[in-house]
Scaffold this motif. Sequence first.
Motif, PDB file in Angstrom:
ATOM      1  N   VAL A 146      55.175  51.460 -55.841  1.00 44.05           N
ATOM      2  CA  VAL A 146      54.822  50.123 -57.179  1.00 44.05           C
ATOM      3  C   VAL A 146      55.828  49.723 -57.334  1.00 44.05           C
ATOM      4  O   VAL A 146      55.664  48.427 -57.917  1.00 44.05           O
ATOM      5  N   SER A 147      56.888  50.382 -57.018  1.00 44.04           N
ATOM      6  CA  SER A 147      58.439  49.795 -58.192  1.00 44.04           C
ATOM      7  C   SER A 147      58.378  48.732 -57.186  1.00 44.04           C
ATOM      8  O   SER A 147      59.107  47.933 -57.035  1.00 44.04           O
ATOM      9  N   CYS A 148      58.135  48.940 -55.790  1.00 47.05           N
ATOM     10  CA  CYS A 148      58.780  48.029 -54.854  1.00 47.05           C
ATOM     11  C   CYS A 148      58.632  46.850 -54.809  1.00 47.05           C
ATOM     12  O   CYS A 148      58.074  45.510 -54.713  1.00 47.05           O
ATOM     13  N   VAL A 149      56.803  47.041 -54.670  1.00 47.46           N
ATOM     14  CA  VAL A 149      56.100  45.881 -55.110  1.00 47.46           C
ATOM     15  C   VAL A 149      55.992  45.529 -56.332  1.00 47.46           C
ATOM     16  O   VAL A 149      55.862  43.965 -55.677  1.00 47.46           O
ATOM     17  N   LEU A 150      56.678  45.714 -56.916  1.00 45.96           N
ATOM     18  CA  LEU A 150      57.078  44.902 -58.669  1.00 45.96           C
ATOM     19  C   LEU A 150      58.202  44.334 -58.248  1.00 45.96           C
ATOM     20  O   LEU A 150      58.195  43.176 -58.402  1.00 45.96           O
ATOM     21  N   LEU A 151      59.087  44.352 -57.505  1.00 51.36           N
ATOM     22  CA  LEU A 151      60.842  44.227 -56.851  1.00 51.36           C
ATOM     23  C   LEU A 151      60.158  42.852 -55.952  1.00 51.36           C
ATOM     24  O   LEU A 151      60.554  41.738 -55.899  1.00 51.36           O
ATOM     25  N   ILE A 152      59.608  43.136 -55.523  1.00 53.38           N
ATOM     26  CA  ILE A 152      59.087  42.045 -53.967  1.00 53.38           C
ATOM     27  C   ILE A 152      57.809  41.065 -54.858  1.00 53.38           C
ATOM     28  O   ILE A 152      58.161  39.399 -55.081  1.00 53.38           O
ATOM     29  N   LEU A 153      56.979  41.031 -55.089  1.00 54.95           N
ATOM     30  CA  LEU A 153      56.405  40.143 -56.424  1.00 54.95           C
ATOM     31  C   LEU A 153      56.551  39.579 -57.226  1.00 54.95           C
ATOM     32  O   LEU A 153      56.970  38.289 -57.659  1.00 54.95           O
ATOM     33  N   SER A 154      58.138  40.379 -58.106  1.00 56.02           N
ATOM     34  CA  SER A 154      58.872  39.375 -59.046  1.00 56.02           C
ATOM     35  C   SER A 154      59.694  38.197 -58.673  1.00 56.02           C
ATOM     36  O   SER A 154      59.881  37.060 -58.633  1.00 56.02           O
ATOM     37  N   SER A 155      60.121  38.885 -57.516  1.00 55.46           N
ATOM     38  CA  SER A 155      61.036  37.601 -56.335  1.00 55.46           C
ATOM     39  C   SER A 155      60.319  36.912 -56.239  1.00 55.46           C
ATOM     40  O   SER A 155      61.014  35.315 -56.422  1.00 55.46           O
ATOM     41  N   TYR A 156      58.966  37.015 -55.915  1.00 56.14           N
ATOM     42  CA  TYR A 156      57.999  35.634 -55.154  1.00 56.14           C
ATOM     43  C   TYR A 156      57.867  34.772 -56.236  1.00 56.14           C
ATOM     44  O   TYR A 156      58.214  33.312 -56.261  1.00 56.14           O
ATOM     45  N   LEU A 157      58.296  35.862 -57.620  1.00 59.25           N
ATOM     46  CA  LEU A 157      57.657  34.439 -59.283  1.00 59.25           C
ATOM     47  C   LEU A 157      58.885  34.346 -59.043  1.00 59.25           C
ATOM     48  O   LEU A 157      58.385  32.823 -59.828  1.00 59.25           O
ATOM     49  N   THR A 158      60.155  34.505 -59.098  1.00 58.81           N
ATOM     50  CA  THR A 158      61.061  34.068 -59.369  1.00 58.81           C
ATOM     51  C   THR A 158      61.585  32.783 -58.526  1.00 58.81           C
ATOM     52  O   THR A 158      61.719  31.676 -59.099  1.00 58.81           O
ATOM     53  N   ARG A 159      60.701  33.274 -56.900  1.00 55.56           N
ATOM     54  CA  ARG A 159      61.634  32.037 -56.340  1.00 55.56           C
ATOM     55  C   ARG A 159      60.965  31.002 -56.524  1.00 55.56           C
ATOM     56  O   ARG A 159      60.954  29.825 -56.284  1.00 55.56           O
ATOM     57  N   ALA A 160      59.348  31.165 -57.197  1.00 60.81           N
ATOM     58  CA  ALA A 160      58.409  30.188 -57.745  1.00 60.81           C
ATOM     59  C   ALA A 160      58.665  28.912 -57.964  1.00 60.81           C
ATOM     60  O   ALA A 160      58.853  27.926 -57.933  1.00 60.81           O
ATOM     61  N   VAL A 161      58.579  30.035 -59.513  1.00 56.52           N
ATOM     62  CA  VAL A 161      59.420  28.840 -60.479  1.00 56.52           C
ATOM     63  C   VAL A 161      60.627  28.092 -60.318  1.00 56.52           C
ATOM     64  O   VAL A 161      61.399  27.229 -60.912  1.00 56.52           O
ATOM     65  N   ARG A 162      61.741  28.539 -59.497  1.00 58.63           N
ATOM     66  CA  ARG A 162      62.880  27.568 -59.005  1.00 58.63           C
ATOM     67  C   ARG A 162      62.646  26.447 -58.849  1.00 58.63           C
ATOM     68  O   ARG A 162      62.964  25.967 -58.293  1.00 58.63           O
ATOM     69  N   HIS A 163      61.816  26.720 -57.242  1.00 57.56           N
ATOM     70  CA  HIS A 163      61.227  25.978 -56.987  1.00 57.56           C
ATOM     71  C   HIS A 163      60.737  24.571 -57.321  1.00 57.56           C
ATOM     72  O   HIS A 163      60.563  23.564 -57.560  1.00 57.56           O
ATOM     73  N   ALA A 164      59.246  25.124 -58.925  1.00 56.18           N
ATOM     74  CA  ALA A 164      58.857  24.347 -59.497  1.00 56.18           C
ATOM     75  C   ALA A 164      59.577  23.549 -60.099  1.00 56.18           C
ATOM     76  O   ALA A 164      59.766  21.912 -60.689  1.00 56.18           O
ATOM     77  N   PHE A 165      61.168  24.226 -60.538  1.00 55.22           N
ATOM     78  CA  PHE A 165      62.333  23.146 -61.080  1.00 55.22           C
ATOM     79  C   PHE A 165      62.970  22.335 -60.790  1.00 55.22           C
ATOM     80  O   PHE A 165      63.379  21.373 -60.578  1.00 55.22           O
TER      81      PHE A 165
END
Length: 607
Positions: free
Chosen positions: A477-496
Amino acid sequence: MNKLFRRLAALLHRRALERQLAEDMAAHRDMMPPERRRNFGSTLLFQEQAADHWGWTRLDHFRQDLAYGLRQLRRSPGFTLTAIAVLSLGIGVNLAEVHLFEAALHRLQVRDPDSLCQFYRVTRQGVGRTFSLPEIDFYRRHNTALSAVITETNVGGVLHEGDSEGLQCSLVSPNFFAELGIAPAYGRLLDEQDGQSGARPVAVLSYKYFQNRFGGDPSILLKTIRLNGRPVQVVGVAPPRFVGLVSQVVPFWMSISQYAYLTGETRSPSAIADFATQRTYMIGRLAPGVSMPTAEAQFRLLTAQLRSIQPRYIGPSDWVKVHDAESPVFTDAAHVLAISAIVVLVLLVLLSACANLGNMLLARGLARRREMEIRLAVGAGRWRLIRQLMTENLLLALLASAAALLVGRMAGRLFVKITDLPPNFRIVTDWRIVLASAALGLIATLAFGLAPAFQMIRRGPDASRARKIMVSVQVAVSCVLLILSSYLTRAVRHAFDVSVTFDYSGMALVDPAFYLHQYTASEARQAAAEIAARLRQVPGVDGASIATIPPFRRSWIERVSSQQLYLNEVDPSYFPMLRLPLLAGRIFGPDEPDALVVAQSAARKLW
């Protein structure tokens, strides 16, 4: 029935019955010969057998489990506080999401919001929410499904005397505040008399603008302010939590009949109704006993009638959708995926917390192994021990759920504060949130408590399979959380981080709002050219250009071969100033009014 009453009486007068039973057993024992008193038996066993006849054995066992569980948690304060902190964080993150979803779906602070409905125009090109005043007037006069129809539209670029930037003004129907059941914070709100022809122009201030612009001074009531250079009397202040029904926060409201007065329109009233106010939101209140499907069916018939009477308003395949006023009618697939990803993310946080707590319980079970073996040796059943352990876990979950209510509310408020959401976005803890907290606590109890409970009552050598499973789940679960968090962070960066093909660094936009000052089209072009020429002479300004649509904005739509094109009128210096390269052809000159430069996306779509 007598048996039920006897059980209820035993439950209400339990202590008195226990005292009476003890006195009776003592009296019987005293009456026995001395040589037989040794064989009287266990008084505790007799009391338990009597309690079985009273009919509340399960309740007694549950009470005993609760009392024993509380003693166990009190004996290990470090473990208890750590477990509550870990679990309350996992549940609190989920409750914060529930708070935000609940606030997003129930943002209207009005009277009877469940009977309000909003209207959408569905066309071949998409879905819109705005109508023209003649359409709204037709629907208002001919429908029987609504008890009232209210309207709201925004006018941008309104200049308040003393302000340097234009403001948004909301123009509403005279019955707007009365139908929504809004009470003023100061003064009065708009009424039917304010919508009559020749009525004095009045305005209602929003509470936030009242505080920021006038310092919350009630003496502003009945005074005159100047909007676009025209006198308008302030008659009231709206309550703090009300910001209107549309998404934009406005500083003041006026009657929609004051559109021509506010904007300085000189065209005929019919022309104003057709063109100037065609971006009006229509909201209705359902009549008693009328459902939304019934109202939608009637509005489809009315739309067909309006199409035959005025075909310029309604397209051949257009129809009107009726929907709840508090939720969107159509959801984009990307929004659904984003919401689903967030839901999965917060549930994984809860699962990780449960796995962590399960590991803690397994480690604690090593210290309680001797206790479990003794209880099994004296005759306690396995399910009796499992029930006892699950009761202790349930107590932990209840304490963590209570703490999670505070964590979730604080997290939701923090999110609202850092994202600068409108003031009608309220974080409220109601019975739905409490129910969600209880449900999450129950799910967490089963998730982290079952495996340790079964492991702790096992006889024989210690099997470490459960601990290995818990550790594996936590790591996964920690690995999945890290992967999803990294994707979410990249999505926010791309949005701005907007990828554009021109240089927008150091660019500033100036909106003279000529349309609010009675400029004709030729006068506006001449004034804009003079402003641009003067700006080019200012030290530090590399260039200045004129455009009807600034970069990153869209406003004017032209239909070409059933396609929508956004047309932007610019002067020849527009492309060099933005350092915008041309893929083919050349830039038009100042003497080529009919020349056109098309975007690559438009060229691909049309040709």
